[in-house]
Design an enzyme around this catalytic site. Structure first.
Site: not given
Ligand code: EPZ
Length: 438
Positions: A33-34, A128, A133, A320, A412
């Site tokens: 998915k990711n 969420c 996010r 995850d 999802r």
């Molecule tokens: C991706 O989310 C995945 N989703 C998530 O999977 C996964 O848990 C996550 O990466 C971490 O591996 C997809 O790829 C669609 P991040 P993403 O940006 O990109 C903070 C699932 O169940 N952050 O690495 O949103 C953020 O708030 C989902 O498949 C900032 O502070 O994750 C979070 O606490 C859930 N500023 C942390 O970093 C930013 O600009 C990680 O977020 C961006 C992120």
């Protein structure tokens, strides 16, 4: 028996699970998915008809395709996960909030839109249940590439650039989404871009490899430093690309076999992507045979404590798989300590596990999991995708019947979960539930 659960939860679709049945058989792992979501966003950069293989049949992918179709992409998805897409006729119109609110990952189209059209108008992702996010790292990267970024009424953000210029960008925080989004924005920026402190997840690597197949010049994917030399144009014409397998779905089903003391072979998987997870599963006593593209697990009793499990960026233990791992450890002998270092609210499912008899204390970002002899079936409610998977695993191992609500989350990220689990011997079915109560 259903009368026992007349707790107001049974007014909507749910899984009815009869626990205690060991899972046995072969499970073919679907596409990730990711990786599929950002790669579909990446087709915006590459007009021309292209074909993607191993696209998972999940609602997040359907929403992302609906979004691109709304913007003018031509899309055909067959029953075998083969997606044919052509974004030649795409226009950069504001993404409708009704679609974006269903899918945080739809924010990943921003970088591709501004690279191709010079502008993007996208609703800020909603929050969420697993935490805010934030997108500050995404916006910081766009600005350093020469974009003008401003908030617009209605919770939209407008990203505009008369011409993107390559730059050196160091992320203050490792972010999977920001790495993907800014990498896509930089593909056709003038000159060279160096991204530092990037995410190393296999799904980021898969996106980079797809973009390269469409003509981008990208090096270093998988390390913490990616270099991109801007190209004048990209094309998807004639490109055929297979998406990597979903390591998170693979891990979930292996845990389902372990928690029910069953025996399964996960095929079409890339064990390299699950090294930290496999190490931890072996530490709890499970008998794992790892081949080139399969992982065979023979469930072993008792489940031993995992010691400390720390969810942090790849290649460490994946966040995850944290919820399904906690469900599994709730039946271990001894105490395990599970620390969540990525999201700030990712233990929201623990209350439901407690109601099933688990002994788990959460202190800020650590869950102390004291194994118990058994879990008891109960009505439970999934608050997000991976927590939903955790609750299904607990229901599969529990004594008695459970109702698992929140299927819109589970759907999802997991293809036809009840069908796949039933094929492995589980007693689980999707029940429509009577009309919603007002
Ligand atoms: C991706 O989310 C995945 N989703 C998530 O999977 C996964 O848990 C996550 O990466 C971490 O591996 C997809 O790829 C669609 P991040 P993403 O940006 O990109 C903070 C699932 O169940 N952050 O690495 O949103 C953020 O708030 C989902 O498949 C900032 O502070 O994750 C979070 O606490 C859930 N500023 C942390 O970093 C930013 O600009 C990680 O977020 C961006 C992120």
């Amino acid at each position: 028996m259903a009368a026992l659960y007349n707790n107001g939860l049974n007014g909507n679709p749910h899984f009815l699970v009869e626990g205690g049945r060991p899972l046995r058989g072969v499970f073919k792992v679907p596409g990730a998915k990711n990786a599929a979501l950002p790669i579909i966003a990446g087709t915006i950069l590459a007009p021309g008809r292209l074909t993607l293989g191993r696209v998972p049949d999940i609602s997040d992918v359907r929403v992302m395709l609906e979004l691109l179709n709304h913007m003018g992409a031509e899309i055909e998805l067959d029953d075998n996960g083969i997606l044919s897409i052509d974004t030649t006729a795409l226009k950069s119109v504001p993404a409708p909030y009704s679609l974006v609110k269903k899918l945080n990952a739809s924010f990943d189209i921003t970088g591709a839109l501004v690279a191709r059209f010079g502008e993007a108008m996208v609703p800020m992702p909603g929050g969420c249940v697993i935490g805010t996010r934030a997108v500050d790292q995404h916006l910081m990267g766009f600005r350093l590439l020469g974009c003008d970024v401003r908030s617009e009424p209605g919770g939209f953000v407008a990203v505009k650039a008369s011409g993107l210029v390559g730059n050196r960008i160091r992320f203050a925080k490792t972010s999977v989404g920001a790495t993907k989004n800014v990498m896509m924005a930089a593909c056709m920026a003038r000159g060279r871009t160096v991204l530092e402190n990037v995410a190393r997840e296999p799904e980021v690597v898969d996106l980079a490899n797809f973009l390269a197949a469409c003509g981008a010049s990208i090096n270093g994917q998988g390390s913490s430093r990616i270099e991109i030399s801007g190209v004048r144009g990209m094309s998807g014409a004639g490109v055929r690309y297979n998406i990597i397998s979903d390591r998170l779905v693979a891990g979930t089903y292996l845990l389902a076999a372990a928690i029910t003391r069953g025996e399964i072979t996960a095929t079409g998987v890339e064990p390299e992507h699950l090294k930290a997870f496999i190490r931890k599963l072996r530490k709890t006593g499970q008998d794992l045979t790892v081949g080139e593209d399969f992982i065979h697990l023979r469930g072993v009793s008792p489940i031993l404590s995992a010691g400390a499990v720390i969810a942090e960026p790849y290649p460490a233990f994946p966040t995850d798989l944290q919820p399904p791992m906690v469900a599994y450890l709730s039946l271990a002998q001894g105490v395990s300590y599970v620390k969540e270092k990525i999201f700030d609210m990712r233990f929201n499912y623990v209350d439901d596990l407690r109601r099933m008899g688990a002994n788990i204390e959460v202190d800020s970002n650590t869950a102390v999991v004291r194994g118990v002899e058994r879990l008891m079936g109960a009505p439970i409610d999934a608050p997000d995708i991976r927590a939903g998977a955790a609750l299904v695993l607990a229901a599969l191992a529990a004594e008695g019947t459970s109702q698992v609500h929140g299927l819109h989350f589970i759907d999802r990220g997991y293809e036809k979960m009840e069908e796949r689990l039933s094929a492995l011997g589980a007693s689980i079915r999707r029940v429509a539930g009577d009309a919603d109560r007002h």
